[in-house]
Design a protein around this motif. Structure first.
Motif, PDB file in Angstrom:
ATOM      1  N   LEU A 102       0.836  -1.203   0.000  1.00 19.84           N
ATOM      2  CA  LEU A 102       0.000   0.000   0.000  1.00 19.84           C
ATOM      3  C   LEU A 102       0.869   1.250   0.000  1.00 19.84           C
ATOM      4  O   LEU A 102       0.603   2.202  -0.743  1.00 19.84           O
ATOM      5  CB  LEU A 102      -0.933   0.006   1.212  1.00 19.84           C
ATOM      6  N   ILE A 103       1.902   1.271   0.822  1.00 15.11           N
ATOM      7  CA  ILE A 103       2.805   2.424   0.874  1.00 15.11           C
ATOM      8  C   ILE A 103       3.394   2.710  -0.502  1.00 15.11           C
ATOM      9  O   ILE A 103       3.519   3.864  -0.916  1.00 15.11           O
ATOM     10  CB  ILE A 103       3.930   2.181   1.911  1.00 15.11           C
ATOM     11  N   LYS A 104       3.724   1.652  -1.241  1.00 15.67           N
ATOM     12  CA  LYS A 104       4.302   1.784  -2.581  1.00 15.67           C
ATOM     13  C   LYS A 104       3.249   1.986  -3.666  1.00 15.67           C
ATOM     14  O   LYS A 104       3.596   2.119  -4.841  1.00 15.67           O
ATOM     15  CB  LYS A 104       5.115   0.536  -2.917  1.00 15.67           C
ATOM     16  N   SER A 105       1.973   1.981  -3.276  1.00 13.40           N
ATOM     17  CA  SER A 105       0.856   2.041  -4.238  1.00 13.40           C
ATOM     18  C   SER A 105       0.944   0.902  -5.252  1.00 13.40           C
ATOM     19  O   SER A 105       0.619   1.058  -6.419  1.00 13.40           O
ATOM     20  CB  SER A 105       0.801   3.391  -4.950  1.00 13.40           C
ATOM     21  N   ASP A 106       1.395  -0.251  -4.799  1.00 12.85           N
ATOM     22  CA  ASP A 106       1.498  -1.454  -5.620  1.00 12.85           C
ATOM     23  C   ASP A 106       0.167  -2.202  -5.511  1.00 12.85           C
ATOM     24  O   ASP A 106       0.018  -3.140  -4.734  1.00 12.85           O
ATOM     25  CB  ASP A 106       2.667  -2.310  -5.128  1.00 12.85           C
ATOM     26  N   TRP A 107      -0.803  -1.749  -6.301  1.00 14.97           N
ATOM     27  CA  TRP A 107      -2.171  -2.242  -6.177  1.00 14.97           C
ATOM     28  C   TRP A 107      -2.305  -3.716  -6.540  1.00 14.97           C
ATOM     29  O   TRP A 107      -3.134  -4.420  -5.972  1.00 14.97           O
ATOM     30  CB  TRP A 107      -3.115  -1.378  -6.993  1.00 14.97           C
ATOM     31  N   ALA A 108      -1.476  -4.189  -7.476  1.00 17.52           N
ATOM     32  CA  ALA A 108      -1.549  -5.610  -7.845  1.00 17.52           C
ATOM     33  C   ALA A 108      -1.152  -6.488  -6.646  1.00 17.52           C
ATOM     34  O   ALA A 108      -1.798  -7.503  -6.377  1.00 17.52           O
ATOM     35  CB  ALA A 108      -0.633  -5.888  -9.033  1.00 17.52           C
ATOM     36  N   THR A 109      -0.136  -6.081  -5.911  1.00 20.84           N
ATOM     37  CA  THR A 109       0.282  -6.851  -4.738  1.00 20.84           C
ATOM     38  C   THR A 109      -0.740  -6.736  -3.614  1.00 20.84           C
ATOM     39  O   THR A 109      -1.042  -7.724  -2.941  1.00 20.84           O
ATOM     40  CB  THR A 109       1.675  -6.404  -4.270  1.00 20.84           C
ATOM     41  N   VAL A 110      -1.278  -5.539  -3.420  1.00 19.11           N
ATOM     42  CA  VAL A 110      -2.329  -5.376  -2.403  1.00 19.11           C
ATOM     43  C   VAL A 110      -3.478  -6.326  -2.713  1.00 19.11           C
ATOM     44  O   VAL A 110      -3.976  -7.027  -1.827  1.00 19.11           O
ATOM     45  CB  VAL A 110      -2.837  -3.913  -2.335  1.00 19.11           C
ATOM     46  N   GLU A 111      -3.892  -6.361  -3.963  1.00 14.55           N
ATOM     47  CA  GLU A 111      -5.003  -7.239  -4.358  1.00 14.55           C
ATOM     48  C   GLU A 111      -4.645  -8.708  -4.154  1.00 14.55           C
ATOM     49  O   GLU A 111      -5.445  -9.485  -3.637  1.00 14.55           O
ATOM     50  CB  GLU A 111      -5.387  -6.996  -5.817  1.00 14.55           C
ATOM     51  N   ALA A 112      -3.432  -9.083  -4.549  1.00 18.09           N
ATOM     52  CA  ALA A 112      -3.018 -10.482  -4.396  1.00 18.09           C
ATOM     53  C   ALA A 112      -2.961 -10.874  -2.919  1.00 18.09           C
ATOM     54  O   ALA A 112      -3.374 -11.976  -2.549  1.00 18.09           O
ATOM     55  CB  ALA A 112      -1.656 -10.698  -5.052  1.00 18.09           C
ATOM     56  N   LEU A 113      -2.487  -9.982  -2.086  1.00 22.29           N
ATOM     57  CA  LEU A 113      -2.396 -10.286  -0.655  1.00 22.29           C
ATOM     58  C   LEU A 113      -3.759 -10.234   0.034  1.00 22.29           C
ATOM     59  O   LEU A 113      -3.902 -10.733   1.150  1.00 22.29           O
ATOM     60  CB  LEU A 113      -1.426  -9.317   0.026  1.00 22.29           C
ATOM     61  N   ALA A 114      -4.741  -9.654  -0.622  1.00 20.86           N
ATOM     62  CA  ALA A 114      -6.088  -9.579  -0.059  1.00 20.86           C
ATOM     63  C   ALA A 114      -6.837 -10.896  -0.211  1.00 20.86           C
ATOM     64  O   ALA A 114      -7.869 -11.100   0.416  1.00 20.86           O
ATOM     65  CB  ALA A 114      -6.882  -8.459  -0.716  1.00 20.86           C
ATOM     66  N   LYS A 115      -6.308 -11.788  -1.027  1.00 20.93           N
ATOM     67  CA  LYS A 115      -6.982 -13.057  -1.262  1.00 20.93           C
ATOM     68  C   LYS A 115      -6.521 -14.097  -0.259  1.00 20.93           C
ATOM     69  O   LYS A 115      -5.348 -14.216   0.041  1.00 20.93           O
ATOM     70  CB  LYS A 115      -6.714 -13.532  -2.681  1.00 20.93           C
ATOM     71  N   ARG A 136      -6.099 -18.078   1.076  1.00 24.72           N
ATOM     72  CA  ARG A 136      -5.681 -19.290   0.402  1.00 24.72           C
ATOM     73  C   ARG A 136      -6.856 -19.875  -0.340  1.00 24.72           C
ATOM     74  O   ARG A 136      -7.963 -19.899   0.164  1.00 24.72           O
ATOM     75  CB  ARG A 136      -5.155 -20.304   1.409  1.00 24.72           C
ATOM     76  N   GLY A 137      -6.618 -20.352  -1.541  1.00 21.72           N
ATOM     77  CA  GLY A 137      -7.699 -20.891  -2.347  1.00 21.72           C
ATOM     78  C   GLY A 137      -8.303 -19.822  -3.254  1.00 21.72           C
ATOM     79  O   GLY A 137      -9.246 -20.083  -3.986  1.00 21.72           O
ATOM     80  N   GLY A 138      -7.756 -18.594  -3.206  1.00 25.41           N
ATOM     81  CA  GLY A 138      -8.198 -17.559  -4.119  1.00 25.41           C
ATOM     82  C   GLY A 138      -9.448 -16.818  -3.729  1.00 25.41           C
ATOM     83  O   GLY A 138      -9.982 -16.029  -4.488  1.00 25.41           O
ATOM     84  N   LYS A 139      -9.967 -17.055  -2.530  1.00 24.33           N
ATOM     85  CA  LYS A 139     -11.181 -16.370  -2.108  1.00 24.33           C
ATOM     86  C   LYS A 139     -10.825 -15.035  -1.472  1.00 24.33           C
ATOM     87  O   LYS A 139      -9.955 -14.970  -0.598  1.00 24.33           O
ATOM     88  CB  LYS A 139     -11.950 -17.219  -1.101  1.00 24.33           C
ATOM     89  N   PRO A 140     -11.474 -13.934  -1.907  1.00 24.68           N
ATOM     90  CA  PRO A 140     -11.155 -12.634  -1.304  1.00 24.68           C
ATOM     91  C   PRO A 140     -11.612 -12.574   0.140  1.00 24.68           C
ATOM     92  O   PRO A 140     -12.544 -13.261   0.541  1.00 24.68           O
ATOM     93  CB  PRO A 140     -11.926 -11.631  -2.160  1.00 24.68           C
ATOM     94  N   ARG A 141     -10.927 -11.747   0.911  1.00 23.90           N
ATOM     95  CA  ARG A 141     -11.302 -11.536   2.318  1.00 23.90           C
ATOM     96  C   ARG A 141     -12.511 -10.679   2.421  1.00 23.90           C
ATOM     97  O   ARG A 141     -12.816  -9.835   1.703  1.00 23.90           O
ATOM     98  CB  ARG A 141     -10.183 -10.862   3.076  1.00 23.90           C
TER      99      ARG A 141
END
Length: 99
Positions: free
Chosen positions: A79-92, A94-99
């Motif tokens: 988030l600090i880096k505004s790396d939205w792809a990583t934020v999104e990936a880390l929001a999922k 295990r198993g690909g289900k979003p939080r």
């Protein structure tokens, strides 16, 4: 009057998430750096602001602060880096289900 939600990088390398009402965040940061209140940053200053967001509605700011406090270090750094792809990936979960 709204609220700032901020993230601080502490002297020990940890992050602190907090909030402050009003139009100027600097007095609150000065309080952290002066050790004014005995809390998380009391023994971890100096601190540096690495992220700040302003919310017009205090309830929105409180919700954002609570959410950020639950995030992993990796997600906060993305988030600090505004790396939205990583934020999104880390929001999922295990198993690909979003939080």
């Amino acid at each position: 009057m709204g609220v700032f939600v901020y993230m601080l990088l502490c002297a020990d390398g940890s992050y602190h998430v907090g909030s402050a009402t009003g139009d100027d965040l600097q007095p609150r940061i000065d309080q952290h750096n002066a050790g004014t209140f005995k809390g998380y940053t009391y023994t971890r200053w100096p601190v540096v602001v690495v992220r700040r967001d302003y919310f017009d509605r205090i309830t929105d700011g409180i919700a954002a602060e609570r959410q950020l406090k639950g995030w992993s270090r990796a997600k906060k750094e993305a988030l600090i880096k505004s790396d939205w792809a990583t934020v999104e990936a880390l929001a999922k979960r295990r198993g690909g289900k979003p939080r």
